[in-house]
Design a protein around this motif. Structure first.
Motif, PDB file in Angstrom:
ATOM      1  N   LEU A 232      -9.801   0.782  13.534  1.00  0.00           N
ATOM      2  CA  LEU A 232     -10.970   1.957  13.503  1.00  0.00           C
ATOM      3  C   LEU A 232     -11.911   1.383  12.319  1.00  0.00           C
ATOM      4  O   LEU A 232     -12.806   2.002  12.382  1.00  0.00           O
ATOM      5  N   TRP A 233     -11.324   0.602  11.586  1.00  0.00           N
ATOM      6  CA  TRP A 233     -12.426  -0.070  10.667  1.00  0.00           C
ATOM      7  C   TRP A 233     -12.959  -1.171  10.818  1.00  0.00           C
ATOM      8  O   TRP A 233     -14.290  -1.590  10.467  1.00  0.00           O
ATOM      9  N   ILE A 234     -12.358  -2.218  11.605  1.00  0.00           N
ATOM     10  CA  ILE A 234     -12.712  -3.536  11.968  1.00  0.00           C
ATOM     11  C   ILE A 234     -13.730  -3.544  12.988  1.00  0.00           C
ATOM     12  O   ILE A 234     -15.072  -4.248  12.987  1.00  0.00           O
ATOM     13  N   SER A 235     -13.926  -2.799  14.074  1.00  0.00           N
ATOM     14  CA  SER A 235     -14.561  -2.789  15.238  1.00  0.00           C
ATOM     15  C   SER A 235     -16.209  -2.324  14.639  1.00  0.00           C
ATOM     16  O   SER A 235     -17.163  -2.999  15.035  1.00  0.00           O
ATOM     17  N   PRO A 236     -16.298  -1.381  14.083  1.00  0.00           N
ATOM     18  CA  PRO A 236     -17.539  -0.989  13.448  1.00  0.00           C
ATOM     19  C   PRO A 236     -18.081  -1.908  12.573  1.00  0.00           C
ATOM     20  O   PRO A 236     -19.242  -2.021  12.558  1.00  0.00           O
ATOM     21  N   LEU A 237     -17.317  -2.442  11.816  1.00  0.00           N
ATOM     22  CA  LEU A 237     -17.982  -3.626  10.847  1.00  0.00           C
ATOM     23  C   LEU A 237     -18.191  -4.929  11.605  1.00  0.00           C
ATOM     24  O   LEU A 237     -19.310  -5.760  11.034  1.00  0.00           O
ATOM     25  N   ARG A 238     -17.330  -5.203  12.391  1.00  0.00           N
ATOM     26  CA  ARG A 238     -17.719  -6.707  13.188  1.00  0.00           C
ATOM     27  C   ARG A 238     -18.995  -6.457  13.973  1.00  0.00           C
ATOM     28  O   ARG A 238     -19.296  -7.450  14.445  1.00  0.00           O
ATOM     29  N   GLU A 239     -18.871  -5.539  14.991  1.00  0.00           N
ATOM     30  CA  GLU A 239     -19.724  -5.254  16.072  1.00  0.00           C
ATOM     31  C   GLU A 239     -20.820  -4.359  15.517  1.00  0.00           C
ATOM     32  O   GLU A 239     -20.651  -3.266  15.329  1.00  0.00           O
ATOM     33  N   ILE A 373     -12.511   5.811  19.430  1.00  0.00           N
ATOM     34  CA  ILE A 373     -13.074   5.482  18.223  1.00  0.00           C
ATOM     35  C   ILE A 373     -14.291   6.465  18.127  1.00  0.00           C
ATOM     36  O   ILE A 373     -14.726   7.145  17.200  1.00  0.00           O
ATOM     37  N   MET A 374     -15.271   6.015  19.369  1.00  0.00           N
ATOM     38  CA  MET A 374     -16.770   6.715  19.032  1.00  0.00           C
ATOM     39  C   MET A 374     -16.508   8.496  19.140  1.00  0.00           C
ATOM     40  O   MET A 374     -17.116   9.117  18.741  1.00  0.00           O
ATOM     41  N   ASN A 375     -15.241   8.762  19.974  1.00  0.00           N
ATOM     42  CA  ASN A 375     -15.171  10.320  20.116  1.00  0.00           C
ATOM     43  C   ASN A 375     -14.559  10.761  18.859  1.00  0.00           C
ATOM     44  O   ASN A 375     -14.854  11.979  18.818  1.00  0.00           O
TER      45      ASN A 375
END
Length: 424
Positions: A232-239, A373-375
């Motif tokens: 939830l937190w890693i994907s938005p920060l990494r990508e 996560i987007m939803n």
């Protein structure tokens, strides 16, 4: 239907008009079943628990009504925060004979429908909170599977059109649901039963028609709740592109929620109109028509022009401008104009944003989890909007601050798309 296991891959074949039509009807049922109670029956149940007459709230009482409603809705937002990525991650790993996404459509709709029926029998705060959280969990599971199908089966050049048929039924469904329940004068039990039946009737044809061949083991690790939570937190920060798209979606949806969730109270206590309920219906129809038209037009245009970002930027700015109109000139006429502008802005956003989201996903093997996560950015702001709005009005002493905040969130949401680099 083929039962040969396949690896996940980028969709290249155009989906048929029948596929799109049944997909749209599924979303009509889902939005009708979720938004009709949210707009009508759940607030009525909250007012009954508070001992208030929802049609004749005094100015000293409406904050209690909105905060009580917001607390129940806020509890459900926690469940949505968990259910969206968990259901998406599990569907990514599903390899059974029913397919990758279909089992989650069936299970989500079943939980959704059963919880709706149970809602009609609740007469306590705990019962309302638990059952509404189950409703939102079922909604999240089914929605997660359905949105993942866009990435699974729809080619990029067709995703604007298909995404617009996720959003247009949202506006149509709430109008149909509220109108039917209101015209029939249904009490909570038959109202919830009706929307539960309509949910099942609308979603099952697509679920049975869907070609969803099983997907073999594609190297994903075993499901782990902690890893999903971390993502939830890693994907938005990494990508980078994923993160900026997610942030823009959060901001635009908060702005829209602030601009629409307290409309009745603006008319009654801000503008002091004589018949706020009738005016809400009129303004909602204006808003709805503009949402539907803008969503369908923007989705098709974005496919033809092969661009997404200008539509999202324009949508955020237009939504912000609509809120500023109310903040500067709070009259019934200006509110009607703003309703049309807000609907056009939000419709344009809805028609393109889902297509944009599918183009910034990190990995084709985890589309369910990433779109889950987007939803979250669609469901949680809607759930928290009334509560946040009530506090803004109470703290700043009026509705002007509410619409200034709506404008700021909308414009910032539109501008954030400029930071996305991988999509035009």
């Amino acid at each position: 239907m083929s039962t040969t296991s396949e690896q996940p891959q980028v969709a290249t074949h155009q989906v048929s008009n029948r596929w799109i039509s049944l997909f749209a009807i599924s979303w009509l049922g889902i939005w009708l079943a979720q938004l009709t109670p949210f707009q009508l029956t759940l607030p009525e149940q909250v007012n009954d628990l508070l001992g208030l007459d929802g049609n004749n709230l005094a100015e000293s009482q409406w904050h209690r009504s909105v905060i009580g409603f917001g607390i129940v809705s806020g509890v459900s937002a926690i469940f949505a925060l968990i259910a969206f990525p968990v259901a998406g991650s599990l569907s990514d790993r599903t390899t059974g004979r029913l397919g990758r996404r279909r089992p989650w459509i069936f299970s989500g709709v079943a939980l959704f429908a059963i919880a709706l029926v149970l809602m009609g029998f609740q007469h306590t705060w705990v019962g309302l909170a638990i059952c509404w959280s189950l409703v939102i969990t079922g909604f999240s599971v089914a929605s997660s599977a359905l949105t993942a199908l866009i990435s699974d089966q729809v080619p990029v050049y067709q995703r604007g059109v298909v995404s617009s048929w996720v959003s247009a039924p949202q506006a149509i469904g709430v109008v149909i649901g509220v109108a039917v329940v209101s015209l029939l004068g249904l009490s909570p039990i038959p109202a919830y039963l009706l929307v539960a039946v309509l949910l099942v009737v609308c979603t099952l044809p697509f679920a049975f028609y869907l070609q969803d061949p099983p997907v073999g083991d594609h190297g994903l690790p075993s499901f782990n709740l902690r890893s999903v939570w971390n993502e939830l937190w890693i994907s938005p920060l990494r990508e980078r592109d994923f993160g900026w798209t997610l942030l823009g979606r959060i901001l635009v949806n908060i702005g829209n929620a602030l601009g629409t969730s307290l409309l009745f109270f603006l008319l009654q206590f801000g503008l002091h109109v004589a018949d706020p309920a009738d005016k809400v219906l009129t303004l909602t129809l204006v808003y709805t028509v503009c949402v539907v038209i803008a969503a369908l037009v923007s989705g098709r245009l974005s496919d033809r022009l092969r661009v997404r970002k200008p539509f999202v930027l324009g949508a955020g700015v237009l939504q912000g401008f609509a809120a500023i109109v109310i903040a500067i000139q709070p009259t019934l006429t200006s509110t009607a104009i703003a309703a049309g502008l807000l609907g056009a802005g939000f419709g344009c956003f809805l028609g393109v944003d889902q297509a944009l989201a599918t183009q910034v996903l990190p990995d084709a093997a985890t589309t369910g989890k990433d779109l889950g996560i987007m939803n979250i950015a669609m469901a949680v702001p809607q759930a928290l909007g009334p509560l946040i709005g009530a506090f803004v009005v109470a703290w700043f002493g009026g509705f002007t601050a509410l619409y200034v905040a709506s404008a700021v969130f909308g414009i910032l949401g539109g501008l954030s798309v400029l930071r996305v680099r991988g999509v035009r």
